[in-house]
Design a protein around this motif. Structure first.
Motif, short mmCIF file in Angstrom:
data_model
loop_
_atom_site.label_atom_id
_atom_site.label_comp_id
_atom_site.label_asym_id
_atom_site.label_seq_id
_atom_site.Cartn_x
_atom_site.Cartn_y
_atom_site.Cartn_z
N ILE A 186 -9.00 2.73 0.30
CA ILE A 186 -7.45 2.38 -0.18
C ILE A 186 -7.09 0.91 0.51
O ILE A 186 -7.04 0.92 1.71
CB ILE A 186 -6.70 3.25 0.08
CG1 ILE A 186 -6.92 4.64 -0.28
CG2 ILE A 186 -5.40 3.28 -0.32
CD1 ILE A 186 -6.44 5.76 0.49
N THR A 187 -6.58 0.01 -0.35
CA THR A 187 -6.12 -0.97 0.30
C THR A 187 -4.62 -1.26 0.02
O THR A 187 -4.17 -1.01 -1.16
CB THR A 187 -7.03 -2.43 -0.23
OG1 THR A 187 -8.09 -2.18 -0.06
CG2 THR A 187 -6.29 -3.75 0.28
N TYR A 188 -4.02 -1.53 1.13
CA TYR A 188 -2.28 -1.60 1.06
C TYR A 188 -2.03 -3.09 1.50
O TYR A 188 -2.63 -3.77 2.52
CB TYR A 188 -1.71 -0.48 1.92
CG TYR A 188 -1.98 0.94 1.56
CD1 TYR A 188 -1.51 1.30 0.06
CD2 TYR A 188 -2.27 1.64 2.18
CE1 TYR A 188 -1.65 2.53 -0.16
CE2 TYR A 188 -2.37 3.23 1.79
CZ TYR A 188 -2.09 3.59 0.67
OH TYR A 188 -2.12 4.91 0.36
N VAL A 189 -0.95 -3.61 1.03
CA VAL A 189 -0.72 -4.95 1.37
C VAL A 189 0.84 -4.81 1.90
O VAL A 189 1.83 -4.37 0.96
CB VAL A 189 -0.80 -5.96 0.40
CG1 VAL A 189 -0.24 -7.22 0.86
CG2 VAL A 189 -2.23 -6.19 0.23
N HIS A 190 1.18 -4.78 2.95
CA HIS A 190 2.47 -4.62 3.49
C HIS A 190 3.25 -6.28 3.90
O HIS A 190 2.08 -7.36 4.03
CB HIS A 190 2.48 -4.17 4.76
CG HIS A 190 1.89 -2.70 4.52
ND1 HIS A 190 2.67 -1.55 4.32
CD2 HIS A 190 0.79 -2.21 5.08
CE1 HIS A 190 1.89 -0.57 4.46
NE2 HIS A 190 0.99 -0.81 4.92
N THR A 191 4.47 -6.19 3.98
CA THR A 191 5.02 -7.55 4.45
C THR A 191 5.65 -7.44 5.88
O THR A 191 6.29 -6.54 6.12
CB THR A 191 6.21 -8.16 3.28
OG1 THR A 191 5.65 -8.31 2.25
CG2 THR A 191 6.68 -9.26 3.90
N LEU A 192 5.09 -8.29 6.65
CA LEU A 192 5.76 -8.28 8.00
C LEU A 192 6.72 -9.43 8.22
O LEU A 192 6.31 -10.57 8.06
CB LEU A 192 4.53 -8.41 9.13
CG LEU A 192 5.23 -8.56 10.43
CD1 LEU A 192 5.67 -7.36 11.13
CD2 LEU A 192 3.75 -9.10 11.48
N THR A 193 7.84 -9.12 8.53
CA THR A 193 9.10 -10.28 8.84
C THR A 193 9.52 -10.19 10.18
O THR A 193 9.93 -9.02 10.90
CB THR A 193 10.03 -9.79 7.84
OG1 THR A 193 9.71 -9.63 6.75
CG2 THR A 193 11.26 -10.83 8.08
N ASN A 194 9.77 -11.36 10.84
CA ASN A 194 10.47 -11.53 12.14
C ASN A 194 11.73 -11.70 11.82
O ASN A 194 12.43 -12.61 11.32
CB ASN A 194 9.86 -12.71 12.82
CG ASN A 194 10.61 -13.09 14.12
OD1 ASN A 194 11.28 -12.29 14.53
ND2 ASN A 194 10.13 -14.10 14.84
N THR A 195 12.59 -10.49 12.18
CA THR A 195 13.82 -10.18 11.77
C THR A 195 14.74 -10.65 13.22
O THR A 195 16.10 -10.63 13.16
CB THR A 195 14.25 -8.98 11.42
OG1 THR A 195 14.00 -7.90 12.53
CG2 THR A 195 13.73 -8.66 10.07
N GLY A 196 14.15 -11.21 14.20
CA GLY A 196 14.73 -11.69 15.50
C GLY A 196 15.39 -13.08 15.35
O GLY A 196 15.18 -13.67 14.21
N VAL A 241 -6.78 -1.44 4.99
CA VAL A 241 -7.78 -0.81 4.36
C VAL A 241 -8.09 0.39 5.13
O VAL A 241 -8.55 0.59 6.18
CB VAL A 241 -9.20 -1.58 4.27
CG1 VAL A 241 -10.24 -0.71 3.35
CG2 VAL A 241 -8.81 -3.10 3.33
N ILE A 242 -8.03 1.71 4.24
CA ILE A 242 -8.25 3.05 4.94
C ILE A 242 -9.57 3.43 4.04
O ILE A 242 -9.63 3.35 2.99
CB ILE A 242 -7.11 3.93 4.58
CG1 ILE A 242 -5.95 3.27 5.35
CG2 ILE A 242 -7.40 5.26 5.21
CD1 ILE A 242 -4.50 4.13 4.73
N SER A 243 -10.50 4.03 4.85
CA SER A 243 -11.53 4.30 4.47
C SER A 243 -11.56 5.94 4.24
O SER A 243 -11.71 6.71 5.36
CB SER A 243 -13.00 4.01 5.05
OG SER A 243 -14.00 4.54 4.67
N VAL A 244 -11.51 6.67 3.12
CA VAL A 244 -11.36 8.08 2.94
C VAL A 244 -12.81 8.56 3.03
O VAL A 244 -13.57 8.37 2.08
CB VAL A 244 -10.85 8.52 1.76
CG1 VAL A 244 -10.70 10.13 1.64
CG2 VAL A 244 -9.41 7.96 1.53
#
Length: 188
Positions: free
Chosen positions: A112-122, A160-163
């Motif tokens: 399973i492949t996930y794409v997240h968005t990382l934001t510097n909110t500081g 990426v998660i390997s089930v």
């Protein structure tokens, strides 16, 4: 929270001996603890100086990035004679956001492949170290492992998660991805 110290020199510019009381004339925003040491200069001869320390205690939780304290020295001999300085404290605050959350049902043996968005909110450039944990111990890889972002800058985090083929029907793994600020490790 934390402590910020400012030092000031008080000089008797008058023509006779005098002492000066030191007070906080203004604190914006209010509610911050401010100590002045000494609170009175003691007698100063004309042209004589002494050093005064202002200690500002930054609250543990703040909602502003700038604090201004006005410190006033007032003549004891003639209270109409006074002068003031402003101590401005700029706060650097770490902040991070990692989104979105996902939920997927898949078969055993699947990647399973996930794409997240990382934001510097500081309000300061920061480096974020990423970690991943699987509640069932499944193999998780992610990229980047660490990234430096300017204020409000974003980047993609790929997970990426390997089930495993041995996963049972209905088994649920909760994989948690955490981005931790190196500027303030309490922020993740």
């Amino acid at each position: 929270g934390g402590t910020v110290n400012y030092t000031h020199t008080v000089t008797n510019t008058g023509d006779g001996p005098d002492s000066f009381d030191l007070t906080v004339a203004d604190s914006n925003p209010p509610g911050w603890t401010i100590n002045i040491s000494p609170a009175n200069t003691g007698v100063l001869l004309p042209g004589e100086s002494t050093v005064v320390t202002v200690t500002i205690q930054v609250p543990a939780v703040v909602t502003v990035t700038v604090h201004t304290a006005t410190i006033q020295a007032t003549s004891v001999a003639d209270p109409s004679v006074n002068d003031s300085v402003e101590d401005t404290t700029n706060l650097f605050i770490a902040g991070v956001e990692l989104e979105p959350d996902y939920f997927t049902i898949v078969d055993a043996g699947t990647l399973i492949t996930y794409v997240h968005t990382l934001t510097n909110t500081g309000n300061v450039s920061d480096t974020f170290d990423l970690t991943a944990t699987s509640s069932l111990g499944w193999l998780v890889s992610y990229e980047p492992v660490s990234v430096t972002l300017d204020v409000l800058e974003t980047t993609q985090v790929t997970v990426v998660i390997s089930v495993p083929v041995t996963a049972l029907p209905g088994e649920q793994d909760d994989t948690e991805i955490t981005a931790t600020s190196t500027f303030n490790p309490l922020v993740s």
